[in-house]
Design a protein around this motif. Structure first.
Motif, PDB file in Angstrom:
ATOM      1  N   THR A 157       0.674  -1.099  -0.110  1.00 29.45           N
ATOM      2  CA  THR A 157      -0.020   0.054   0.001  1.00 29.45           C
ATOM      3  C   THR A 157       0.763   1.299   0.061  1.00 29.45           C
ATOM      4  O   THR A 157       0.209   2.518  -0.216  1.00 29.45           O
ATOM      5  N   ARG A 158       2.179   1.254   0.118  1.00 26.18           N
ATOM      6  CA  ARG A 158       2.883   2.166   0.119  1.00 26.18           C
ATOM      7  C   ARG A 158       3.840   2.404  -1.094  1.00 26.18           C
ATOM      8  O   ARG A 158       4.473   1.449  -1.433  1.00 26.18           O
ATOM      9  N   PRO A 159       3.516   3.413  -1.912  1.00 29.78           N
ATOM     10  CA  PRO A 159       4.462   3.622  -3.050  1.00 29.78           C
ATOM     11  C   PRO A 159       6.194   3.752  -2.897  1.00 29.78           C
ATOM     12  O   PRO A 159       6.327   4.916  -2.166  1.00 29.78           O
ATOM     13  N   VAL A 160       6.721   2.743  -3.423  1.00 29.60           N
ATOM     14  CA  VAL A 160       8.195   2.925  -3.117  1.00 29.60           C
ATOM     15  C   VAL A 160       8.672   2.731  -4.622  1.00 29.60           C
ATOM     16  O   VAL A 160       8.436   1.688  -5.110  1.00 29.60           O
ATOM     17  N   THR A 161       9.437   3.689  -5.051  1.00 25.57           N
ATOM     18  CA  THR A 161       9.891   3.629  -6.226  1.00 25.57           C
ATOM     19  C   THR A 161      11.273   3.130  -6.143  1.00 25.57           C
ATOM     20  O   THR A 161      12.113   3.563  -5.428  1.00 25.57           O
ATOM     21  N   LEU A 162      11.650   1.974  -6.881  1.00 24.21           N
ATOM     22  CA  LEU A 162      12.751   1.041  -6.808  1.00 24.21           C
ATOM     23  C   LEU A 162      13.789   1.441  -7.746  1.00 24.21           C
ATOM     24  O   LEU A 162      13.299   1.280  -9.077  1.00 24.21           O
TER      25      LEU A 162
END
Length: 316
Positions: A214-219
Motif C-alpha cells: 500500500t506504500r508507493p516505493v519507487t525502486l
C-alpha cells in the motif's frame, strides 16, 4: 556425533565465518538503502525481507523433502511456531533495522551482540540459575563496553541518540528469544521449515499494521540489487551456510566465530558508506566482543553434558 578432523574443522569454521561476514555486510546494505531511498523504512524492508526469505526457505525445504507443512499437524508445535515468529524473528529483524536507521550498522550489530547476556539474565531471573564465574565476568565486561559506546567515557551524558540504545537493546532481546524459542521445533521439523515459516508469518504479521504493497516505493536498479543482497546473501545464504557449519563444528565454536559479524559490519560501513566511529565506539565494541567470547567459551562443558545425556537416553 561429530567427526573430529582438521578438514571438518576447517570447513565448518570457514562456513561460519563467511555467514557472519554476510550478516555484517547485509546490515550495511540496509543502511545504504535507508540513506539512498527515503521511501525505504525499517518496516517495509523487514516485511519484504522476511516474506521473500521465508518463501525461498520453504521452497528449499520442500526440495530437500523436509515436508514443511508437517509442523501444522501438531497444534502445540504450531502455536510455538507462531510465538517464535512474533516474539523471536520480528524483534531480531525489525528492531535491528530501526537501530540501523537511527544510528549505523556497526553500532546496531554491536548492541545486538548483547543477546547472550539477555539469555543469562533471563535464566537468573526466571529459572533461578545463577551465572557462572565466566558469565559474571562477561556480564560486567558487556556492561562496561556498552557504557563506553553510549557515553564515550562521559558518564553523565549520552553520546548516542536514546532511540539507538532503545531499539538496539530490543534487538538484543530479540536475539535471545530467537535463540531460545525454537529449540524444540528445530530438531523435530528441520531448520529450513521452522525458520521459513517463522519468516513468512512474521512478515505477514507486520503487514497487519501497514501492508508493504500500500506504500508507493519507487525502486531503482541499485535499490533492487541492494534488496537482493539483503534477502539472498544476508538472510537465505548466510543462514544456510551457518546451519551447514554446525554439521562440522560444535555450536560453541560457531558462536565464537559470530564475532566476525560486528567486525565485518564495521569494516564494510567504513569502506562503503564512510561511517565514522569514535575511539570509544571501537573500544566498547571490542570489549563486548571479548565479553561474548568469554561467555560462549563457557558453554562447551554444558554442551558436552547435554550430548552425553542424549546418548544415555538413546541407550536406555
Amino acid at each position: 556425533m561429530f567427526r573430529v578432523s582438521r578438514r571438518n574443522f576447517l570447513i565448518g569454521t570457514t562456513l561460519a565465518i563467511i555467514a557472519a561476514i554476510m550478516w555484517g555486510f547485509s546490515g550495511v546494505t540496509v543502511s545504504m538503502l535507508f540513506k539512498l531511498n527515503s521511501a525505504m523504512t525499517p518496516l517495509w524492508v523487514s516485511q519484504v525481507r522476511m516474506i521473500a526469505a521465508g518463501l525461498i526457505m520453504l521452497g528449499l525445504a520442500a526440495i530437500r523433502r523436509e515436508h514443511p507443512f508437517r509442523v501444522w499437524r501438531d497444534g502445540k508445535s504450531a502455536i510455538q511456531l507462531v510465538g517464535y515468529a512474533v516474539f523471536g524473528l520480528i524483534p531480531v529483524q525489525y528492531c535491528y533495522f530501526k537501530t540501523v536507521e537511527y544510528g549505523n550498522a556497526p553500532i546496531a550489530t554491536i548492541l545486538q551482540f548483547l543477546g547472550p547476556f539477555v539469555i543469562t539474565l533471563y535464566l537468573f531471573s526466571f529459572k533461578r540459575q545463577l551465572p557462572t564465574r565466566a558469565e559474571t565476568i562477561g556480564l560486567l565486561l558487556a556492561f562496561f563496553g556498552t557504557l563506553l559506546i553510549v557515553t564515550h567515557g562521559h558518564f553523565n551524558q549520552l553520546a548516542i541518540p536514546p532511540l539507538v540504545l532503545f531499539w538496539g537493546l530490543l534487538s538484543a532481546v530479540g536475539v535471545a528469544t530467537h535463540s531460545m524459542m525454537p529449540q524444540k521445533l528445530l530438531p523435530k521439523f528441520g531448520v529450513l521449515s521452522v525458520t521459513g515459516w517463522g519468516m513468512l508469518i512474521g512478515g505477514n504479521v507486520l503487514n497487519l499494521f501497514n501492508p508493504f504493497w500500500t506504500r508507493p516505493v519507487t525502486l531503482t536498479f541499485r535499490d533492487v540489487r541492494l534488496l537482493l543482497v539483503t534477502v539472498l546473501v544476508g538472510t537465505v545464504l548466510a543462514f544456510i551456510l551457518f546451519s551447514t557449519s554446525l554439521t562440522f563444528i560444535l555450536p560453541t565454536t560457531a558462536s565464537l566465530l559470530d564475532a566476525f559479524e560486528p567486525l565485518s559490519a564495521t569494516l564494510f560501513a567504513v569502506l562503503l558508506v564512510h561511517t565514522h566511529l569514535g575511539q570509544m565506539d571501537l573500544i566498547g565494541g571490542a570489549v563486548i566482543i571479548v565479553a561474548v567470547i568469554v561467555v560462549t567459551m563457557n558453554f562447551k562443558a554444558l554442551f558436552q553434558r547435554m550430548r552425553k545425556q542424549h546418548i544415555n537416553q538413546i541407550d536406555h
